[in-house]
Design an enzyme around this catalytic site. Sequence first.
Site, PDB file in Angstrom:
ATOM      1  N   ASP A  38      -9.790   2.055   3.135  1.00 46.76           N
ATOM      2  CA  ASP A  38      -9.710   1.267   4.381  1.00 46.76           C
ATOM      3  C   ASP A  38     -10.250   2.053   5.573  1.00 46.76           C
ATOM      4  O   ASP A  38     -10.954   1.502   6.424  1.00 46.76           O
ATOM      5  CB  ASP A  38      -8.251   0.890   4.689  1.00 46.76           C
ATOM      6  CG  ASP A  38      -7.749  -0.254   3.827  1.00 46.76           C
ATOM      7  OD1 ASP A  38      -8.576  -1.051   3.347  1.00 46.76           O
ATOM      8  OD2 ASP A  38      -6.517  -0.352   3.648  1.00 46.76           O
TER       9      ASP A  38
ATOM     10  N   LYS B  51       0.815  -1.230   0.000  1.00 40.79           N
ATOM     11  CA  LYS B  51       0.000   0.000   0.000  1.00 40.79           C
ATOM     12  C   LYS B  51       0.844   1.274   0.000  1.00 40.79           C
ATOM     13  O   LYS B  51       0.477   2.263  -0.631  1.00 40.79           O
ATOM     14  CB  LYS B  51      -0.943   0.009   1.206  1.00 40.79           C
ATOM     15  CG  LYS B  51      -2.039  -1.023   1.090  1.00 40.79           C
ATOM     16  CD  LYS B  51      -2.951  -1.032   2.277  1.00 40.79           C
ATOM     17  CE  LYS B  51      -3.872  -2.233   2.169  1.00 40.79           C
ATOM     18  NZ  LYS B  51      -4.758  -2.404   3.293  1.00 40.79           N
TER      19      LYS B  51
HETATM   20  P1  NDP Z   1       1.684  -4.146   6.962  1.00 41.04           P
HETATM   21  O1  NDP Z   1       2.634  -5.131   6.371  1.00 41.04           O
HETATM   22  O2  NDP Z   1       1.656  -2.764   6.439  1.00 41.04           O
HETATM   23  O3  NDP Z   1       1.986  -4.047   8.557  1.00 41.04           O
HETATM   24  C1  NDP Z   1       2.195  -5.200   9.296  1.00 41.04           C
HETATM   25  C2  NDP Z   1       2.211  -4.874  10.792  1.00 41.04           C
HETATM   26  O4  NDP Z   1       2.299  -6.134  11.487  1.00 41.04           O
HETATM   27  C3  NDP Z   1       3.397  -4.043  11.252  1.00 41.04           C
HETATM   28  O5  NDP Z   1       3.011  -3.201  12.308  1.00 41.04           O
HETATM   29  C4  NDP Z   1       4.374  -5.116  11.757  1.00 41.04           C
HETATM   30  O6  NDP Z   1       5.237  -4.679  12.793  1.00 41.04           O
HETATM   31  C5  NDP Z   1       3.399  -6.102  12.392  1.00 41.04           C
HETATM   32  N1  NDP Z   1       3.997  -7.414  12.508  1.00 41.04           N
HETATM   33  C6  NDP Z   1       4.343  -8.257  11.484  1.00 41.04           C
HETATM   34  N2  NDP Z   1       4.873  -9.392  11.988  1.00 41.04           N
HETATM   35  C7  NDP Z   1       4.860  -9.254  13.357  1.00 41.04           C
HETATM   36  C8  NDP Z   1       5.258 -10.091  14.425  1.00 41.04           C
HETATM   37  N3  NDP Z   1       5.777 -11.311  14.209  1.00 41.04           N
HETATM   38  N4  NDP Z   1       5.093  -9.642  15.688  1.00 41.04           N
HETATM   39  C9  NDP Z   1       4.542  -8.429  15.935  1.00 41.04           C
HETATM   40  N5  NDP Z   1       4.147  -7.572  14.947  1.00 41.04           N
HETATM   41  C10 NDP Z   1       4.300  -7.994  13.678  1.00 41.04           C
HETATM   42  O7  NDP Z   1       0.229  -4.812   6.922  1.00 41.04           O
HETATM   43  P2  NDP Z   1      -1.202  -4.125   6.815  1.00 41.04           P
HETATM   44  O8  NDP Z   1      -1.342  -3.114   7.881  1.00 41.04           O
HETATM   45  O9  NDP Z   1      -1.467  -3.714   5.428  1.00 41.04           O
HETATM   46  O10 NDP Z   1      -2.175  -5.373   7.098  1.00 41.04           O
HETATM   47  C11 NDP Z   1      -2.190  -6.002   8.371  1.00 41.04           C
HETATM   48  C12 NDP Z   1      -3.302  -7.051   8.420  1.00 41.04           C
HETATM   49  O11 NDP Z   1      -4.560  -6.409   8.270  1.00 41.04           O
HETATM   50  C13 NDP Z   1      -3.234  -8.081   7.294  1.00 41.04           C
HETATM   51  O12 NDP Z   1      -3.520  -9.340   7.840  1.00 41.04           O
HETATM   52  C14 NDP Z   1      -4.316  -7.661   6.332  1.00 41.04           C
HETATM   53  O13 NDP Z   1      -4.853  -8.748   5.619  1.00 41.04           O
HETATM   54  C15 NDP Z   1      -5.342  -7.070   7.288  1.00 41.04           C
HETATM   55  N6  NDP Z   1      -6.181  -6.053   6.655  1.00 41.04           N
HETATM   56  C16 NDP Z   1      -7.538  -6.222   6.685  1.00 41.04           C
HETATM   57  C17 NDP Z   1      -8.351  -5.290   6.117  1.00 41.04           C
HETATM   58  C18 NDP Z   1      -9.827  -5.480   6.150  1.00 41.04           C
HETATM   59  O14 NDP Z   1     -10.527  -4.852   5.355  1.00 41.04           O
HETATM   60  N7  NDP Z   1     -10.332  -6.276   7.047  1.00 41.04           N
HETATM   61  C19 NDP Z   1      -7.833  -4.096   5.439  1.00 41.04           C
HETATM   62  C20 NDP Z   1      -6.401  -3.978   5.523  1.00 41.04           C
HETATM   63  C21 NDP Z   1      -5.617  -4.951   6.098  1.00 41.04           C
HETATM   64  P3  NDP Z   1       6.783  -4.271  12.487  1.00 41.04           P
HETATM   65  O15 NDP Z   1       6.746  -2.840  12.022  1.00 41.04           O
HETATM   66  O16 NDP Z   1       7.422  -4.481  13.797  1.00 41.04           O
HETATM   67  O17 NDP Z   1       7.287  -5.229  11.410  1.00 41.04           O
END
Ligand code: NDP
Length: 271
Positions: A97, A61
């Site tokens: 979103d 995104k």
């Molecule tokens: P991003 O990749 O932009 O962000 C991921 C986040 O998850 C970061 O804050 C990252 O932290 C954290 N993270 C990843 N791995 C770990 C871990 N092992 N432990 C702790 N924190 C972790 O993802 P998005 O924000 O785009 O999407 C997140 C989720 O939301 C997805 O599953 C997506 O499918 C869902 N989603 C659902 C929507 C809906 O309409 N229902 C809309 C948008 C998203 P760090 O910075 O530390 O890596």
Amino acid sequence: MRYFGVIGSPIHHSLSPLIHNFLFSYLGISAHYDKFDIPSPSLLASTLQSLSGANITLPYKEEVFGLCDEVRGFAQEVEAVNTVLCRNQKLCGFNTDGLGFWECIKNLELKTALVLGAGGSARAIAMMLKKQGVDTMIYNRTPSKVDFFLSRGIGVLETLEVKEVDLLVHTTSVGLDGKSLPYQQEKLQSLVSKAKYVFDVIYPSQKGIVGIDQFRDFFLSRPKTAFLGLSSQGMDGLEMLLYQAFFAFEIFCDGQYCFEELKALFYNSLK
Ligand code: NDP
């Protein structure tokens, strides 16, 4: 025939094709919507340019925000794009979103919120909550990734303190397997018990949902996400997914159909 799609990686769990293809077919629009698993960002621009429009999901995104020739509305504020229109090889980006999330919770009485995670969905959610006057804080595993929030006046917790909040929102990408939690279970359990409302952006996934009849069964009897398993109440991200899709569809069709119309016809088909 116009072609649309959802672009991300992994993408196999996405229900977006089902939602958009149902609407295209119900409304008699000559268009098709597919999934595009793009392993490398270098393929994003050419894939987007081969389509009339697209939705963007994890992890692209923010990347697509940088690729767009023009960015409109809320996407400018969050610097993340989840919907793209392509006209004459020019890409115009939007973010639905935040609106989709707000539609889910707008009737709750909220003064305070804590958002877990700092990715694209956290940006949209925290900025929308702030815009609506909710005092919002975030917490992220990697402290160096919180500058966006600090620069927009959103508070950042350095450690995951147990606080009383009206709304606790989980936005990390952990839990797509239906079991894993992003942080220590006891800490999360305490946080959840202190929150009036709990929201998980993740929605349960299930293989083999290809038609509206299978979707209806899943919608009505879906299992709890791992995060919501910690709580006796709470909303998962399935309705947010539907709502952001209806707002995106409105954009794909140049406003010919509005959100409320699309929501009503989709929900009527689930009865
Ligand atoms: P991003 O990749 O932009 O962000 C991921 C986040 O998850 C970061 O804050 C990252 O932290 C954290 N993270 C990843 N791995 C770990 C871990 N092992 N432990 C702790 N924190 C972790 O993802 P998005 O924000 O785009 O999407 C997140 C989720 O939301 C997805 O599953 C997506 O499918 C869902 N989603 C659902 C929507 C809906 O309409 N229902 C809309 C948008 C998203 P760090 O910075 O530390 O890596």
